[in-house]
Design a protein around this motif. Structure first.
Motif, short mmCIF file in Angstrom:
data_model
loop_
_atom_site.label_atom_id
_atom_site.label_comp_id
_atom_site.label_asym_id
_atom_site.label_seq_id
_atom_site.Cartn_x
_atom_site.Cartn_y
_atom_site.Cartn_z
N LEU A 126 0.83 -1.22 0.00
CA LEU A 126 0.00 0.00 0.00
C LEU A 126 0.86 1.26 0.00
N LEU A 127 1.93 1.26 0.79
CA LEU A 127 2.78 2.46 0.83
C LEU A 127 3.54 2.63 -0.48
N ASP A 128 3.88 1.51 -1.11
CA ASP A 128 4.54 1.60 -2.42
C ASP A 128 3.57 2.19 -3.45
N ALA A 129 2.32 1.72 -3.41
CA ALA A 129 1.32 2.23 -4.36
C ALA A 129 1.05 3.72 -4.12
N SER A 162 10.42 -13.13 -0.98
CA SER A 162 9.88 -11.79 -0.75
C SER A 162 8.36 -11.71 -0.62
N ARG A 163 7.93 -11.39 0.60
CA ARG A 163 6.50 -11.10 0.83
C ARG A 163 6.14 -9.74 0.21
N VAL A 164 7.13 -8.86 0.12
CA VAL A 164 6.91 -7.54 -0.50
C VAL A 164 6.54 -7.73 -1.98
N ALA A 165 7.26 -8.63 -2.66
CA ALA A 165 6.97 -8.88 -4.08
C ALA A 165 5.56 -9.43 -4.25
N ARG A 166 5.20 -10.42 -3.43
CA ARG A 166 3.87 -11.04 -3.56
C ARG A 166 2.76 -10.01 -3.38
N SER A 167 2.85 -9.23 -2.30
CA SER A 167 1.78 -8.24 -2.04
C SER A 167 1.76 -7.19 -3.15
N ASN A 168 2.93 -6.79 -3.62
CA ASN A 168 2.96 -5.78 -4.69
C ASN A 168 2.41 -6.33 -6.00
N ILE A 169 2.72 -7.57 -6.32
CA ILE A 169 2.19 -8.16 -7.57
C ILE A 169 0.66 -8.15 -7.52
N ILE A 170 0.10 -8.57 -6.40
CA ILE A 170 -1.37 -8.65 -6.29
C ILE A 170 -1.98 -7.24 -6.39
N LEU A 171 -1.38 -6.29 -5.66
CA LEU A 171 -1.95 -4.92 -5.67
C LEU A 171 -1.80 -4.25 -7.03
#
Ligand code: CP
Length: 305
Positions: free
Chosen positions: A137-140, A164-173
Motif C-alpha cells: 500500500l505504501l509503495d502504491a 519476498s512477501r513484498v513482491a507477492r503483495s505488490n504483484i497482487i496490488l
C-alpha cells in the motif's frame, strides 16, 4: 474488514479508498499538531517476532498519531524465549483486551492463525514469504503521488522474489490496479508458479528494465538462504544490481524504489539509492500515512464504534 491480513481479498475500490485516506494522513503528519482522536482509549499491541526498523516504528507512530495507547511487545525478552507458543502468546495478550494487534512472524500463515485465536483486529506486518500488505500500500501511494495513477504503468520488481512477501503483495496490488508487472530475477530466486500470478518473467535484467516506469529493487535475503542461491555477491551485483548502466534501459524519468533495509552494493549501487530518481526516503514517509489509514479503517469496525 475486521483484519488486514493481506492484499489478497481486497477489492480495487477498497485499495483506492485506503490510498485516498492515506493522502489525508500525509497532510496531518506534515502539520505541527499531528494528533487525531480516532483511536483514543484504544490499545494497540505491536508483536514483532522478526526484526524491523520501518514497519514497527511507523505502526507505533501511526497508532500514537491516532490517539491509541501503543505497546511494543519485546519478543526477544518475552516468554517466547522460554518456549511459549505463538497461540499461547496471542491468548495471553488477548486476555489484556487489546483492540488491535500488529504482527510480524517468520512463518507464512502465522498471522492468519493468530487472527482466529484473538478477539481483536489483527494487522499483518509481514508473515514469512507470504504477504506484507502495508508495504504494498505504501509503495502504491508513493507511485500514485508521482505518476498520478497506477493503471498502465510498467513496474519491474527485481531481485530475490523467492523470499519476498513484498513482491507477492505488490504483484497482487499492482495487478488489481491495472499496472503491467515484470519480474526480474535469476532462476534460483524465482518461486514456482510465479508466471501464474499475471507477471512477465525476465532473467536478463536489461531486458526486464527496458522502458519500465518504476524499478522496484528487493533486498537479497541472505538470512533465509540455506542453499547456494547465488554464485557470489560480486557476481549478483554484476548481473542483478541496479547501477547507472542498467537503469539507463528504463523509461526516461523512471523512478527507483526499495522497501528497505538495503544492502548497498549488493542489489543497488549507493549512487542510485541516493540519486535523483530514488523514492526510498519518501516510501518511509508514506509508510506512516498508510499505516494511519489502515488503523483508521479498522477503527470503524471496533466494537462500540
Ligand atoms: N520494509 C520493511 O518492512 O522494513 P523493516 O523490516 O525495517 O520493517
Amino acid at each position: 474488514h475486521r483484519h488486514l491480513l493481506g492484499i489478497e481479498g481486497l477489492q480495487p475500490n477498497e485499495i483506492v479508498a485506503l490510498l485516498d485516506q492515506a493522502e489525508a494522513a500525509v497532510e496531518i503528519s506534515r502539520q505541527v499538531e499531528k494528533k487525531k482522536a480516532v483511536l483514543r482509549g484504544r490499545t494497540q499491541i505491536n508483536l514483532f517476532f522478526e526484526a524491523s526498523t520501518r514497519t514497527q516504528s511507523s505502526f507505533e507512530i501511526a497508532g500514537k498519531r491516532l490517539g491509541a495507547d501503543v505497546m511494543n511487545m519485546s519478543v526477544a525478552s518475552s516468554s517466547v524465549k522460554k518456549g511459549e507458543t505463538l497461540i499461547d502468546t496471542a491468548a495471553t495478550l488477548n486476555a489484556m483486551h487489546p483492540d488491535i494487534i500488529v504482527v510480524r512472524h517468520h512463518a507464512a500463515g502465522a498471522v492468519h492463525l493468530l487472527a482466529q485465536k484473538v478477539g481483536c483486529s489483527v494487522v499483518n506486518a509481514g508473515d514469512g514469504a507470504h504477504e506484507h500488505p502495508t508495504q504494498a500500500l505504501l509503495d502504491a501511494l508513493t507511485i500514485r503521488r508521482h505518476k498520478g495513477s497506477i493503471a498502465g504503468l510498467t513496474v519491474a520488481i527485481c531481485g530475490d522474489i523467492l523470499h519476498s512477501r513484498v513482491a507477492r503483495s505488490n504483484i497482487i496490488l499492482l495487478n488489481a490496479l491495472g499496472a503491467r508487472v515484470r519480474i526480474v530475477a535469476p532462476s534460483t530466486l524465482l518461486p514456482n508458479g510465479i508466471a501464474q500470478m499475471g507477471v512477465e518473467v525476465f532473467q536478463d535484467m536489461r531486458k526486464g528494465l527496458a522502458g519500465a516506469d518504476i524499478v522496484m529493487m528487493l533486498r537479497l535475503q541472505r538470512e533465509r538462504m540455506q542453499g547456494a542461491f547465488i554464485p557470489s555477491v560480486r557476481e549478483y551485483f554484476r548481473y542483478y544490481g541496479l547501477d547507472r548502466d542498467k537503469l539507463a534501459e528504463a523509461a526516461e524519468g523512471a523512478l527507483v524504489m526499495h522497501p528497505g533495509p538495503m544492502n548497498r552494493g549488493v542489489e543497488i549501487d549507493p549512487e542510485i539509492a541516493d540519486g535523483p530518481q530514488s523514492l526510498i526516503r519518501e516510501q518511509v514517509e508514506m509508510g506512516v500515512a498508510v499505516r494511519m489509514a489502515v488503523l483508521e479503517a479498522l477503527a470503524a469496525h471496533l466494537p462500540n464504534k
